[in-house]
Scaffold this motif. Structure first.
Motif, mmCIF file in Angstrom:
data_model
loop_
_atom_site.group_PDB
_atom_site.id
_atom_site.type_symbol
_atom_site.label_atom_id
_atom_site.label_comp_id
_atom_site.label_asym_id
_atom_site.label_seq_id
_atom_site.Cartn_x
_atom_site.Cartn_y
_atom_site.Cartn_z
ATOM 1 N N ALA A 142 0.892 -1.168 0.044
ATOM 2 C CA ALA A 142 0.091 -0.018 -0.033
ATOM 3 C C ALA A 142 0.988 1.262 -0.069
ATOM 4 C CB ALA A 142 -0.971 0.011 1.133
ATOM 5 N N PHE A 143 2.209 1.294 0.574
ATOM 6 C CA PHE A 143 3.051 2.316 0.434
ATOM 7 C C PHE A 143 3.813 2.456 -0.658
ATOM 8 C CE2 PHE A 143 3.629 1.827 5.387
ATOM 9 C CZ PHE A 143 2.085 2.576 5.530
ATOM 10 N N ASN A 194 3.490 3.837 -3.841
ATOM 11 C CA ASN A 194 3.501 5.370 -4.158
ATOM 12 C C ASN A 194 4.530 6.318 -3.342
ATOM 13 O OD1 ASN A 194 1.952 4.480 -6.315
ATOM 14 N ND2 ASN A 194 0.337 5.739 -5.880
ATOM 15 N N LEU A 202 -1.077 -6.735 5.116
ATOM 16 C CA LEU A 202 -1.671 -5.650 5.335
ATOM 17 C C LEU A 202 -1.068 -4.597 6.201
ATOM 18 C CD1 LEU A 202 -4.933 -7.702 6.765
ATOM 19 C CD2 LEU A 202 -4.546 -6.989 4.359
ATOM 20 N N LEU A 203 -1.518 -3.317 6.350
ATOM 21 C CA LEU A 203 -1.117 -2.459 6.962
ATOM 22 C C LEU A 203 -0.787 -2.818 8.654
ATOM 23 C CD1 LEU A 203 -3.411 0.681 5.808
ATOM 24 C CD2 LEU A 203 -0.691 0.033 5.354
ATOM 25 N N SER A 213 -7.633 -0.318 10.567
ATOM 26 C CA SER A 213 -7.224 -0.981 9.360
ATOM 27 C C SER A 213 -8.120 -0.576 8.390
ATOM 28 C CB SER A 213 -7.361 -2.529 9.876
ATOM 29 O OG SER A 213 -6.347 -3.289 10.194
ATOM 30 N N LYS A 223 -7.806 -11.099 2.404
ATOM 31 C CA LYS A 223 -6.817 -10.405 2.474
ATOM 32 C C LYS A 223 -6.556 -9.354 1.212
ATOM 33 C CE LYS A 223 -1.711 -10.840 3.156
ATOM 34 N NZ LYS A 223 -0.799 -12.141 2.979
ATOM 35 N N ILE A 251 -8.947 -6.569 1.084
ATOM 36 C CA ILE A 251 -8.425 -5.356 2.261
ATOM 37 C C ILE A 251 -7.299 -4.594 1.935
ATOM 38 C CG2 ILE A 251 -7.716 -4.907 4.588
ATOM 39 C CD1 ILE A 251 -9.420 -7.526 5.373
ATOM 40 N N MET A 252 -6.234 -5.512 1.246
ATOM 41 C CA MET A 252 -5.157 -4.707 0.789
ATOM 42 C C MET A 252 -5.347 -3.745 -0.527
ATOM 43 S SD MET A 252 -2.255 -7.756 0.407
ATOM 44 C CE MET A 252 -1.381 -6.676 -1.006
ATOM 45 N N GLN A 270 -6.856 -0.667 1.222
ATOM 46 C CA GLN A 270 -5.545 0.150 1.800
ATOM 47 C C GLN A 270 -4.481 0.821 0.932
ATOM 48 O OE1 GLN A 270 -3.825 -2.852 4.414
ATOM 49 N NE2 GLN A 270 -5.447 -2.409 6.183
ATOM 50 N N ALA A 271 -4.603 0.075 -0.395
ATOM 51 C CA ALA A 271 -3.815 0.792 -1.296
ATOM 52 C C ALA A 271 -4.196 2.050 -1.993
ATOM 53 C CB ALA A 271 -3.346 -0.150 -2.254
ATOM 54 N N TYR A 322 -3.740 5.076 0.234
ATOM 55 C CA TYR A 322 -2.267 5.649 0.290
ATOM 56 C C TYR A 322 -1.781 5.859 -1.163
ATOM 57 C CZ TYR A 322 -1.660 4.887 5.317
ATOM 58 O OH TYR A 322 -1.894 4.949 6.638
ATOM 59 N N GLY A 323 -2.565 5.688 -2.211
ATOM 60 C CA GLY A 323 -2.077 5.831 -3.577
ATOM 61 C C GLY A 323 -2.195 7.211 -4.089
ATOM 62 N N GLY A 324 -2.816 8.247 -3.383
ATOM 63 C CA GLY A 324 -2.982 9.497 -3.929
ATOM 64 C C GLY A 324 -1.648 10.541 -3.665
ATOM 65 N N HIS A 347 -0.328 12.543 -1.245
ATOM 66 C CA HIS A 347 -0.476 12.805 0.188
ATOM 67 C C HIS A 347 0.944 13.405 0.756
ATOM 68 C CE1 HIS A 347 -4.329 11.517 0.737
ATOM 69 N NE2 HIS A 347 -4.164 10.300 0.320
ATOM 70 N N TYR A 380 -1.830 3.289 13.435
ATOM 71 C CA TYR A 380 -2.247 1.942 12.600
ATOM 72 C C TYR A 380 -2.496 1.144 13.550
ATOM 73 C CZ TYR A 380 2.112 -0.520 14.632
ATOM 74 O OH TYR A 380 2.991 -1.180 15.284
ATOM 75 N N VAL A 427 5.778 1.443 9.430
ATOM 76 C CA VAL A 427 4.581 0.816 9.585
ATOM 77 C C VAL A 427 3.257 1.652 9.429
ATOM 78 C CG1 VAL A 427 3.552 -0.803 11.344
ATOM 79 C CG2 VAL A 427 5.811 -0.826 11.120
#
Lengths: 80, 231
Positions: free
Chosen positions: A24-25, A27, A43-44, B25, B61, B64-65, B68-69, B72-74, B76, B160, B231
């Protein structure tokens, strides 16, 4: 992002680094032009996988150590 | 509020981000439009039944991944985007190398609480409720001797879902796994200490106030390489 700054600072001062981060990190890691990044399909909050999955945790760490040794230039990104 | 007035779907979505249903989460749901959130939740319910049918949690999984992606994809990064970066090659083979570990998981040793925001014995729930204060503060680095027994490790981080790390520190702070790899010859040694901090912090203060000292301290510890874990 915080750890990205740490990686850049350590590398600038001559300390090699490998960053292990959840996919997810991706980018964020790419935007910060980090030297070596291992992205994990996890997962995070659990970058090494599920709690007590020692096999997976070891697999992730060993891949990171391989990346540490194999990388020859900034921007090497592997996935596991 | 749920008792007295009808809650909108938008309020429901937002409540996952440090609200009445705070769930670190799933806080990404608050970034979604109502249609996206609806699609995600309906899809997740279907996936749950498929997972039971197939006796296979991997698809849950994966869903959910993906969520979550998305969060965080934008963009920021607020200016912390770089065209290129430094690279220091490894000078020794791993078999001769001394490694160090530094994570942003918020681990510390029992009895050595970094006392963020000046608070003694802050709980995980209090850390979550004060997250907006954390992101204005410079972080504190906890020094964790590598011979610290796992049952003396503590974790607290308002950014988190720490449940996995509470069950098993190695999900985010893999000190035990590193020692096992060292024992079988994967590398030569660890530095006497590992390190951890709360990654949710003021980025500019981290860069200007904190990092010069951390970098000098790490140079003094003289590892041949550092394993870093956001993390």
């Amino acid at each position: 992002m915080s750890v990205g700054h740490v990686a850049r600072s350590f590398e600038q001062e001559g300390i090699p680094t490998v960053v292990i981060a959840v996919k997810a990190f991706e980018n964020r890691m790419r935007s910060m032009a980090l030297p070596r990044v291992l992205l994990t399909h996890e997962l995070l909050g659990r970058p090494f996988g599920r709690p007590f999955d020692s096999e997976r945790q070891t697999e992730v760490l060993e891949a990171a150590l391989d990346l540490l040794e194999d990388a020859t230039a900034n921007g090497d990104i592997w996935e596991i | 509020m749920r008792q007295t007035e009808k809650e909108s779907f938008e309020d429901f979505i937002k409540s996952f981000f440090y609200g009445s249903r705070s769930d670190l989460s799933f806080k990404f749901i608050s970034d979604f439009s109502e249609d996206q959130a609806s699609d995600f939740l309906v899809g997740l319910f279907k996936t749950l039944v498929d997972a039971v049918d197939d006796d296979d949690l991997a698809q849950v999984k994966q869903r959910i991944m993906e969520g979550q992606a998305l969060s965080y994809g934008g963009g920021h990064l607020k200016g912390f985007t770089y065209e290129d970066g430094p690279f220091t090659p490894m000078e020794k083979p791993l078999a001769e190398a001394r490694l160090s570990l530094l994570t942003s998981s918020g681990h510390f040793v029992d009895g050595d609480d970094p006392e963020p925001l000046g608070a003694k014995n802050m709980t995980q729930a209090q850390a979550e409720s004060r997250i907006m204060e954390f992101i204005k503060e410079a972080p504190k680095l906890s020094v964790i001797p590598v011979d610290t027994p796992a049952d003396r490790l503590r974790v607290r981080h308002g950014g988190y879902d720490t449940r996995g790390a509470l069950k098993d520190p190695n999900a985010a702070f893999p000190l035990k796994r590193l020692k096992e790899i060292q024992a079988k010859g994967g590398f030569k040694a660890l530095t006497p200490n590992a390190y951890s901090f709360v990654g949710a912090c003021a980025q500019t203060r981290l860069l200007k106030e904190t990092l010069p000292e951390w970098t000098a301290d790490m140079k003094a510890a003289a590892p041949d390489a550092v394993v870093l874990v956001p993390v």
